[in-house]
Design an enzyme around this catalytic site. Structure first.
Site, PDB file in Angstrom:
ATOM      1  CB  THR A 397      -1.010  -0.610   1.239  1.00  0.00           C
ATOM      2  OG1 THR A 397      -1.609  -1.442   1.588  1.00  0.00           O
ATOM      3  CG2 THR A 397      -1.838   1.114   1.456  1.00  0.00           C
ATOM      4  CB  THR A 415      -3.366  -0.161  -1.030  1.00  0.00           C
ATOM      5  OG1 THR A 415      -3.306  -1.086  -1.225  1.00  0.00           O
ATOM      6  CG2 THR A 415      -5.658  -0.285  -0.951  1.00  0.00           C
ATOM      7  CG  ASP A 439      -7.974  -6.168   2.877  1.00  0.00           C
ATOM      8  OD1 ASP A 439      -6.724  -6.751   3.049  1.00  0.00           O
ATOM      9  OD2 ASP A 439      -7.750  -4.836   2.257  1.00  0.00           O
ATOM     10  N   GLY A 489       1.245  -1.400   5.146  1.00  0.00           N
ATOM     11  CA  GLY A 489       1.025  -2.300   6.049  1.00  0.00           C
ATOM     12  C   GLY A 489       0.596  -3.359   6.244  1.00  0.00           C
TER      13      GLY A 489
HETATM   14  N1  GLY Z   1      -5.158  -4.272   1.956  1.00  0.00           N
HETATM   15  C1  GLY Z   1      -5.054  -3.547   2.394  1.00  0.00           C
HETATM   16  C2  GLY Z   1      -5.942  -2.339   4.059  1.00  0.00           C
HETATM   17  O1  GLY Z   1      -6.102  -1.951   3.211  1.00  0.00           O
HETATM   18  O2  GLY Z   1      -6.145  -2.932   4.885  1.00  0.00           O
END
Ligand code: GLY
Length: 585
Positions: A397, A415, A439, A489
């Site tokens: 990201t 991201t 996610d 991260g």
């Molecule tokens: N793809 C990582 C986040 O959105 O937390």
């Protein structure tokens, strides 16, 4: 006198006399053991200073685009939008048109802070069980490496909406896209972070002919020193510049993206793209030692849990314990655990589930959590389930921070989820596609790629937004902007952002030190206290003696930040990656 004990104000006076903006200073941590020469991005001990604007991002070319836009009379939002488009070209592993994210905007004159949610959505045909195999278990390959993994991208409408609502009005969207198009068409040198990341993504990119056409030379990814030219991406950027953001969501570009996703086994349609809309949300707010914390609300878990952890920590004298001491790190870790346990249960898309934001961010709730913390012992293993080791990769990201001369500010994290998303460039568009669907919780109680446990609140559902950890944040003092921060991260985004804030507010580090200092992370499950290199063996031994399952690993995050104090702007880009840059004007 030790530099880290100097408040930013004193440092500012000292440095204003001695350092031009953009100057680099002595390393504070050893450079990563890479063969390439260190360029402009060695670890920094002191922040960059300026008075008329500051941009801090993970890529120097993109930072300079932002500074250029400020120089043309653009405000922080104009600059941030230009940086967002530029990073899609210069930092293809995370900057994007084919992903999504969150932008916090502070408008100084209006004393208003808003949150723009341009997170990806699930396609309309998505179902709760779409990532379960015939045995009813999560199918991780499907949710990370196939077309089913791709969420409907939000970045283009998100950036365009930021410009339309909050831009200065002096520059058109086309003006802000032009630098990105130029970089894509002329090509950029494969160096720094790009040269570091491409070999790691070789397998991912190499499986798709359309991606090989962009990122490969013969059988190998472009080597260090080559030029990355992205003509299709340049054409896509020009089309958006000429016709507006709808040209990405309807017509030939949308058709090509939908075809690429379906060709890779996905379910996204052109109608999903046409239906995508960003949301303007009310930020989540808290306080910490008299400072106001303003951060991203659900569907990010970031702001809620940042405030929850800070509320717990407020009951401790962290400064008295000392930066990097075992007592302070133990306290941080024990405060992180209950927040991540709450995340697994309560957090999801607010349009589908009631997230108890007020309760989770209440000081009184934090007091009950604090009571359970033992200053001498880590929570026992019996209280947490065993789990897989966490991935340590940190560059999936990207976060950037911008402040202009009027005090307007942007804190933006966006991201593709994994580095380079699913690795698929949609043929004829130059657009890399995300794997944000991972996610979601494939199954209640199951872990995602970051080892994060999810519950019913984050189940896959048609058009829902997957839960995020992205934590673009502002800190205010006496109503005035003080700090702009955030980080990539994965699951460690929240704790990275937390530690930058604690390093500044509790340990009085200057911003560069606050960003560079070694970090820890604990997310409740798996029961692992992750520690970056650089924490002393004595401290690690003390933490192990308290019962922590300490694992020392690689880098964590890239917290490109800006601080404002007394008319001076201090910028710090994270020394953990090559090519990051804070630059002011
Ligand atoms: N793809 C990582 C986040 O959105 O937390």
């Amino acid at each position: 006198m030790r530099l880290h004990s100097l408040p930013v104000r004193a440092l500012g006076l000292l440095l204003a006399l001695s350092q031009p903006a953009g100057a680099q200073t002595a390393p504070v941590v050893p450079p990563a053991p890479e063969p390439a020469p260190i360029q402009s991005d060695e670890a920094r001990l002191l922040p960059v200073l300026a008075t008329r604007g500051m941009v801090s991002s993970q890529d120097a070319l993109a930072t300079r685009v932002g500074v250029e836009i400020l120089g043309k009379g653009g405000n922080a939002v104009d600059a941030a939008v230009a940086v967002g488009f530029a990073l899609a070209v210069t930092l293809p592993r995370a900057g994007n048109l084919g992903g999504g994210g969150f932008m916090m905007v502070h408008r100084a004159a209006a004393r208003e802070t808003v949150a723009i949610d341009y997170r990806e959505t699930a396609p309309a045909a998505a179902t709760a069980d779409m990532f379960l195999n015939p045995q009813g278990e999560p199918d991780r390959a499907a949710s990370t490496r196939t077309g089913k993994a791709v969420g409907v991208p939000g970045t283009v409408r998100g950036l365009a909406e930021a410009h339309r609502r909050y831009g200065s009005g002096k520059l058109t969207l086309a003006d802000l896209i032009a630098p990105a198009e130029k970089l894509a068409r002329a090509g950029i040198p494969v160096e720094s972070g790009l040269a570091d990341s491409l070999p790691r993504a070789s397998g991912l990119l190499g499986q798709w002919p359309s991606s090989r056409a962009v990122f490969f030379e013969g059988d190998h990814v472009l080597p260090r020193g080559a030029t990355l030219t992205q003509r299709d991406l340049a054409d896509t950027l020009r089309t958006i510049a000429e016709q507006g953001p709808d040209a990405f969501y309807q017509g030939p570009i949308a058709d090509k993206i939908a075809a690429a996703v379906r060709g890779a086994g996905g379910i996204m349609t052109a109608a999903d793209l046409a239906a995508y809309r960003p949301e303007i949300r009310t930020p989540v707010r808290g306080t910490y030692r008299g400072y106001e914390i303003v951060s991203m609300p659900p569907p990010s878990s970031g702001g809620v849990h940042l405030i929850e952890i800070l509320n717990i920590l407020e009951g401790y004298d962290l400064a008295g314990m000392g930066a990097g001491s075992a007592r302070a790190l133990h306290t941080l870790a024990e405060a992180m655990k209950p927040a991540y346990a709450d995340r697994a249960t309560w957090l999801g898309d607010p349009s589908r589930t009631k997230v108890p934001v007020a309760g989770l961010t209440a000081k009184s709730y934090a007091a009950t959590l604090r009571e359970k913390i033992d200053p001498e012992r880590a929570k026992s293993a019996a209280e947490v389930k065993a789990g897989d080791p966490l991935p340590y990769e940190s560059d999936q990201t990207t976060h950037f921070s911008v402040v202009d001369a009027e005090g307007n500010a942007v804190s933006n994290t966006y991201t593709l989820n994994f580095s380079y998303g699913i690795g698929l460039v949609a043929e004829g568009t130059g657009v890399l596609l995300n794997n944000e669907m991972d996610d979601f919780s494939a199954k209640s109680g199951a872990r995602n790629a970051y080892g994060l446990v999810g519950g019913e609140a984050n189940a896959v559902a048609p058009s829902a937004r997957p839960l995020s950890s992205m934590t673009p944040t502002f800190v205010f003092r006496d109503g005035k902007l003080f700090l702009v921060t955030g980080s990539p991260g994965g699951s460690r985004i929240i704790t990275t952002t937390l530690q930058v804030i604690v390093n500044v507010l509790d340990f009085r580090m200057n911003l560069a030190q606050a960003v560079a200092a070694p970090r820890i992370h604990h997310q409740w499950q798996p029961d692992v206290l992750m520690a970056e290199e650089g924490i002393s063996p004595d401290t690690l031994a003390l933490l192990r003696a308290k019962g922590h399952n300490v694992k020392v690993g690689a880098t964590s995050g890239s917290a490109n930040s800006v601080m404002a104090e007394d008319g001076l702007l201090a910028g710090a880009s994270d020394p953990r990656q090559r090519g990051t840059l804070a630059e002011g004007r």
